[in-house]
Each structure stands twice: as structure tokens, then as C-alpha cells.
Design a protein around this motif. Structure first.
Motif, mmCIF file in Angstrom:
data_model
loop_
_atom_site.group_PDB
_atom_site.id
_atom_site.type_symbol
_atom_site.label_atom_id
_atom_site.label_comp_id
_atom_site.label_asym_id
_atom_site.label_seq_id
_atom_site.Cartn_x
_atom_site.Cartn_y
_atom_site.Cartn_z
ATOM 1 N N VAL A 10 0.839 -1.206 0.000
ATOM 2 C CA VAL A 10 0.000 0.000 0.000
ATOM 3 C C VAL A 10 0.872 1.253 0.000
ATOM 4 N N LEU A 11 1.945 1.252 0.783
ATOM 5 C CA LEU A 11 2.834 2.419 0.833
ATOM 6 C C LEU A 11 3.542 2.631 -0.500
ATOM 7 N N GLN A 12 3.860 1.557 -1.194
ATOM 8 C CA GLN A 12 4.538 1.663 -2.484
ATOM 9 C C GLN A 12 3.595 2.146 -3.583
ATOM 10 N N ASP A 13 2.401 1.546 -3.631
ATOM 11 C CA ASP A 13 1.481 1.782 -4.753
ATOM 12 C C ASP A 13 0.484 2.903 -4.500
ATOM 13 N N ARG A 14 0.316 3.274 -3.217
ATOM 14 C CA ARG A 14 -0.718 4.234 -2.851
ATOM 15 C C ARG A 14 -2.105 3.742 -3.293
ATOM 16 N N LYS A 15 -2.261 2.447 -3.305
ATOM 17 C CA LYS A 15 -3.537 1.815 -3.642
ATOM 18 C C LYS A 15 -3.745 0.630 -2.714
ATOM 19 N N LEU A 16 -5.017 0.281 -2.466
ATOM 20 C CA LEU A 16 -5.316 -0.892 -1.661
ATOM 21 C C LEU A 16 -6.479 -1.648 -2.289
ATOM 22 N N ILE A 17 -6.617 -2.890 -1.888
ATOM 23 C CA ILE A 17 -7.755 -3.720 -2.294
ATOM 24 C C ILE A 17 -8.406 -4.238 -1.017
ATOM 25 N N ARG A 18 -9.689 -3.968 -0.873
ATOM 26 C CA ARG A 18 -10.395 -4.446 0.315
ATOM 27 C C ARG A 18 -10.425 -5.971 0.345
ATOM 28 N N ILE A 58 -5.531 5.949 -2.772
ATOM 29 C CA ILE A 58 -5.624 6.680 -1.506
ATOM 30 C C ILE A 58 -4.527 7.737 -1.440
ATOM 31 N N ASP A 59 -4.823 8.806 -0.733
ATOM 32 C CA ASP A 59 -3.848 9.872 -0.474
ATOM 33 C C ASP A 59 -3.735 9.995 1.043
ATOM 34 N N VAL A 60 -2.812 9.267 1.618
ATOM 35 C CA VAL A 60 -2.681 9.192 3.071
ATOM 36 C C VAL A 60 -1.224 9.360 3.465
ATOM 37 N N ARG A 61 -1.006 10.206 4.449
ATOM 38 C CA ARG A 61 0.328 10.288 5.035
ATOM 39 C C ARG A 61 0.377 9.329 6.226
ATOM 40 N N VAL A 62 1.436 8.547 6.316
ATOM 41 C CA VAL A 62 1.564 7.569 7.394
ATOM 42 C C VAL A 62 2.610 8.043 8.396
ATOM 43 N N ILE A 63 2.184 8.112 9.650
ATOM 44 C CA ILE A 63 3.105 8.342 10.761
ATOM 45 C C ILE A 63 3.055 7.092 11.619
ATOM 46 N N ALA A 64 4.193 6.456 11.825
ATOM 47 C CA ALA A 64 4.266 5.228 12.610
ATOM 48 C C ALA A 64 5.047 5.488 13.889
ATOM 49 N N ALA A 65 4.752 4.678 14.903
ATOM 50 C CA ALA A 65 5.463 4.812 16.174
ATOM 51 C C ALA A 65 5.721 3.430 16.755
ATOM 52 N N THR A 66 6.804 3.334 17.509
ATOM 53 C CA THR A 66 7.129 2.055 18.140
ATOM 54 C C THR A 66 8.049 2.280 19.329
ATOM 55 N N ASN A 67 7.924 1.408 20.326
ATOM 56 C CA ASN A 67 8.889 1.408 21.427
ATOM 57 C C ASN A 67 9.891 0.279 21.251
ATOM 58 N N ARG A 68 9.797 -0.411 20.127
ATOM 59 C CA ARG A 68 10.721 -1.504 19.805
ATOM 60 C C ARG A 68 11.948 -0.962 19.075
ATOM 61 N N ASN A 69 13.036 -1.694 19.173
ATOM 62 C CA ASN A 69 14.224 -1.410 18.368
ATOM 63 C C ASN A 69 14.034 -2.130 17.031
ATOM 64 N N LEU A 70 13.554 -1.411 16.024
ATOM 65 C CA LEU A 70 13.221 -2.063 14.760
ATOM 66 C C LEU A 70 14.448 -2.594 14.033
ATOM 67 N N GLN A 71 15.568 -1.936 14.188
ATOM 68 C CA GLN A 71 16.773 -2.450 13.537
ATOM 69 C C GLN A 71 17.189 -3.793 14.134
ATOM 70 N N GLU A 72 16.996 -3.927 15.441
ATOM 71 C CA GLU A 72 17.274 -5.214 16.074
ATOM 72 C C GLU A 72 16.290 -6.276 15.585
ATOM 73 N N ARG A 73 15.013 -5.883 15.435
ATOM 74 C CA ARG A 73 14.004 -6.833 14.948
ATOM 75 C C ARG A 73 14.273 -7.220 13.490
ATOM 76 N N ILE A 74 14.851 -6.302 12.733
ATOM 77 C CA ILE A 74 15.260 -6.635 11.360
ATOM 78 C C ILE A 74 16.353 -7.696 11.393
ATOM 79 N N ARG A 75 17.325 -7.524 12.291
ATOM 80 C CA ARG A 75 18.401 -8.509 12.412
ATOM 81 C C ARG A 75 17.864 -9.865 12.863
ATOM 82 N N GLN A 76 16.793 -9.835 13.654
ATOM 83 C CA GLN A 76 16.170 -11.079 14.114
ATOM 84 C C GLN A 76 15.172 -11.624 13.089
ATOM 85 N N GLU A 77 15.057 -10.923 11.953
ATOM 86 C CA GLU A 77 14.146 -11.316 10.873
ATOM 87 C C GLU A 77 12.684 -11.306 11.324
#
Length: 465
Positions: free
Chosen positions: A259-267, A276-295
């Protein structure tokens, strides 16, 4: 050729100090004592940098900044100066195109550095956001409170990023105010008149979250008796706030990425793509880089979300803001409880300032609310807060592990030592076999290799596999 700097302040001693300091290092300096005089100097002197005071009579610095940005051919980099900067002041100044924002009393060496940065900065980089007036929104109204350098940097980022369409990733511990930052970005953006839709990705079961985000068609699943728009569609033209984004399952991460790549979705149950024309703001208390390393988190999704990163500092790293926060929460909850006039004893203030606040601002607010309820006299005493702090502090401590030293160490240091010991023991049990060790620990081999290197674990040559 000398670089031109205009100093604008209604206080003559401030103008003199800045003019003398900057003149000595080779700048061509002009002064202005008011907003009107500053506008005339901008047109005649054409300064490359303007040091502009926020609080001035008749025309304040914010209005002067607005008018400067409207002058044809003016590319001055404006540095705002004030002793009274609030969160909304900083964000508004940056949104209007200020280059930087510094607080009085300031270190003259720091001012020289800011000016040097400004004169080296490309022209036309700070363009104001058109057609939006945030109004007179104070700290209490925005919910953002704090004058510490760490929070000032956050406010500057919020002001700058609100002007763009870029996705934002807000990272920080629980209770630091990540949602308040998301709301401030939306409120200061061209999308402010459109909806801000918050979604807690960690609070909605995975089998429901997909339909909540992307919607569904009638008959898509049992119980789907009609068409339903998802959160992305409801946020069309506005902002979608994805809280706890680190909790998304791998399957939902793939769909969000698309959805973020295409700016389109399918229900769900649908076949037609919906733009869609949506700005996305995301938040996390996780260390996402660590979660990337953990796959556990997709790297490509991380980069889609992390276009502009904002780090929220924990309260223990901005303790100078604690008195301001206490004053705000005390006024709020004493008013609600009909106990206006309550104050903190000095012993209570010392206790709160010395605490490490693992739950951050949310815990401080809860502590003050509870103390207001418990207080029977005009002041809040240590006994009104001490029990709550001990309860939370006890809950935050890990169960004792043999051989681990706890006294005088942070939670992070304790947990890292526990993790290091667990990996070392597993390696010994598996005689250095990394694949089997990773399986025993329930992590990927890649994550295990990273941890071995991070902790400097040594494996004897005969045990290495």
C-alpha cells in the motif's frame, strides 16, 4: 566579500552583544530594533542571515518572519531567538521557514556556530508552508511540554517535517508522548483539516487488524454482511497514525508495504484497487533495527516508514522538564478534583526529581493524579507519592539471576548481561554449533551471529561449527 547578518531585537544590549561578537569574526552587521525596521533592512541590506527575537512590541518575531518570507527575492535564513519558547512557538517558527531556533540566555560561541551553519546553507531550503494558520496554540493545548534541549530538537523536527508529505517514524520508550508528536505533525500540516486516524497495531488481534486497516467487501468472510471502509480509506486526504507498528505480523507487513509503495489498496474480498492519499506516521517502542536482524521486521518496510525519524527522549534524560510537567499535571488534576491551590512540598519535589521514571511522562502524570486524590491538606507530601514509585520500581526489576549484579546498574545493562549469559550457556551446551544454538534460543542464525559479535563471545576452535 563579508557575509551579511541582520540582528533584530528590541533590547539594545542584546543587539550590541551579538553585533560585537559577530563583527569580530568578520561579518557585516546591521541592527534593527523592531519588526518594521527589520523588514526595511531586509529589502535594503539583503542579509544572508537574520537573528530575530520572538518577543517584541507592536510586531512580534513570528509576524515579522511571516512577512519576511513573503518578500520577493528574499532568501535570508532566519534564526529565531527567545527566552520564552514553547513547543508551539518552535514548531510554528520552523513550519514558517525558520532555519533554526535558539533560546536565551545563549552561549555566544553557539550563536557563532549557528550563524556559520546558516551562511553555508543552500538558499531556498526553508520554504514556508502556505495557506495554514495554526492559531495561538500553547503548550498545554498541544500537550507538548518541555524546554530541554532534547525536546527543543524534537519541536524543530516536527515543524520541519509537518511541511512535507514524507512518512515519519517516531521511536521511543513507552510513555514518552509519541502520539502527541504525531498529532502535532498533523495539526501543523496542510492536512490539518482532514482526519487523523489512530490505529494501535498491538491492541487489535491479527485476524481483525487486516480488515480494520484495509476494509472488506460484503461476503468477504463470515459475518461480513456489508461493505466496510478500512482505516486507510477513512484517513484519505489526512494522516494515518500506526502506533506499535513493530507488532505487525509478517503477513500484514507485506500488505502495508504494498500500500505504501502503490498508494492503492484492495479491500478484503474485493478485486478493484482503490487509490488513496494518506500520510503515514508510525510509532514504536521496539528497536526495529534489532528486529530486522532477528528477521521479525521487514527491512524494506522499515525504510518506507523511516523517511524522517524522530526519537523521543526518555524523561530521565530531560529531568529539567519535570517541574514544568508537574506544574501542568498538578493544575489539571487539582482543578478536576476541586482542590485548586495544591502545591508540592520541597521534599516531594526532590523525591520526584531523583526518581528514574521507567514509565516516563505517562507514569509521572499518573503519579500526580493519584497524589492529588490522596492529599488531604494544601500540600502534596512524600507519602502521597512514595508508595506508588516503589510499586512501579519493584515491578520493573527483573527476577534475580545467579551471578548477575543489580546494584547501581540500569535495566538495559542488567538485561544485556542476562542475554549474554544465556547465549554463552546455549553455545556451550551445543558445543559451538550456531544453527542448533539459534534454534535452542528461538532466534535466527543471523541474529545469533550478531549477538555473538556484539557481546564479544569467544568459541574455541574445536567447538566452532
Amino acid at each position: 566579500m563579508k557575509r551579511r547578518v541582520l540582528v533584530v531585537d528590541d533590547e539594545a544590549n542584546v543587539r550590541k552583544a551579538l553585533s560585537t561578537t559577530l563583527g569580530k569574526v568578520g561579518y557585516d552587521i546591521k541592527e534593527a530594533a523592531s519588526g518594521d525596521e527589520a523588514l526595511m533592512q531586509v529589502e535594503s541590506f539583503r542579509p544572508e542571515v537574520v537573528l530575530l527575537d520572538l518577543r517584541m512590541p507592536v510586531m512580534d518575531g513570528m509576524e515579522t518572519l511571516r512577512r519576511m518570507k513573503q518578500l520577493d527575492g528574499n532568501h535570508s535564513r532566519v534564526v529565531m531567538m527567545t527566552a520564552y519558547g514553547s513547543a508551539s512557538d518552535v514548531m510554528e517558527a520552523m513550519r514558517l521557514g525558520a532555519f533554526d531556533y535558539i533560546q536565551k540566555p545563549f552561549d555566544l560561541a553557539a550563536v557563532k556556530q549557528v550563524v556559520a551553519n546558516a551562511v553555508q546553507h543552500p538558499e531556498n531550503e526553508e520554504e514556508p508552508l502556505p495557506g495554514h494558520d495554526s492559531g495561538d496554540e500553547g503548550q498545554e493545548r498541544s500537550g507538548l511540554i518541555g524546554l530541554s534541549p532534547a525536546m527543543q530538537n524534537v519541536y524543530k523536527l516536527v515543524g520541519r517535517v509537518s511541511m512535507s508529505k514524507a512518512n515519519v517514524l517516531i521511536q521511543g520508550e513507552s510513555g514518552t508522548g509519541k502520539e502527541l508528536i504525531a498529532r502535532a505533525i498533523h495539526a501543523n500540516s496542510p492536512r490539518a483539516s482532514q482526519p487523523l486516524i489512530p490505529v494501535n497495531c498491538g491492541a487489535i488481534p491479527e485476524n481483525l487488524l487486516e480488515s480494520e486497516l484495509f476494509g472488506y467487501e460484503r461476503g468477504a468472510f463470515t459475518g461480513a454482511v456489508g461493505r466496510k471502509q478500512g482505516m486507510f480509506e477513512l484517513a484519505d486526504g489526512g494522516t494515518l497514525f500506526l502506533d506499535e507498528v513493530g507488532e505487525l505480523s509478517p503477513a500484514l507487513q507485506v500488505k502495508l508495504l504494498r500500500v505504501l509503495q502503490d498508494r492503492k489498496l484492495i479491500r478484503l474480498g474485493g478485486v478493484e484497487p482503490i487509490s488513496i492519499d494518506v500520510r503515514v506516521i508510525a510509532a514504536t517502542n521496539r528497536n526495529l533495527q534489532e528486529r530486522i536482524r532477528q528477521e521479525l521486521f521487514r527491512e524494506d518496510l522499515y525504510y518506507r516508514l523511516n523517511v524522517v525519524p524522530i526519537h523521543m527522549p526518555p524523561l530521565r534524560e530531560r529531568k529539567e522538564d519535570i517541574p514544568l510537567l508537574i506544574r501542568h499535571f498538578l493544575a489539571k488534576y487539582s482543578r478536576e478534583a476541586g482542590k485548586e491551590g495544591l502545591y508540592l512540598s520541597q521534599a516531594t519535589m526532590d523525591l520526584l526529581l531523583g526518581y528514574h521514571w521507567p514509565g516516563n511522562v505517562r507514569q509521572l502524570e499518573n503519579t500526580i493524579e493519584r497524589a492529588v486524590i490522596l492529599a488531604s491538606g494544601p500540600s502534596i507530601l512524600p507519602e502521597h507519592v512514595r508508595g506508588h514509585l516503589q510499586e512501579v520500581g519493584t515491578a520493573d526489576q527483573p527476577a534475580p539471576v545467579p551471578g548477575i549484579r543489580y546494584e547501581g546498574r540500569t535495566m538495559r545493562e542488567i538485561l544485556q548481561e542476562v542475554e549474554r549469559e544465556a547465549i554463552a550457556r546455549a553455545l556451550r551446551k551445543e558445543r559451538g554449533n550456531k544453527l542448533q544454538t539459534a534454534k535452542r534460543l528461538g532466534i535466527s542464525r543471523r541474529a545469533l551471529l550478531y549477538k555473538i559479535e556484539m557481546y564479544g563471545l569467544k568459541i574455541s576452535e574445536e567447538e566452532q561449527v
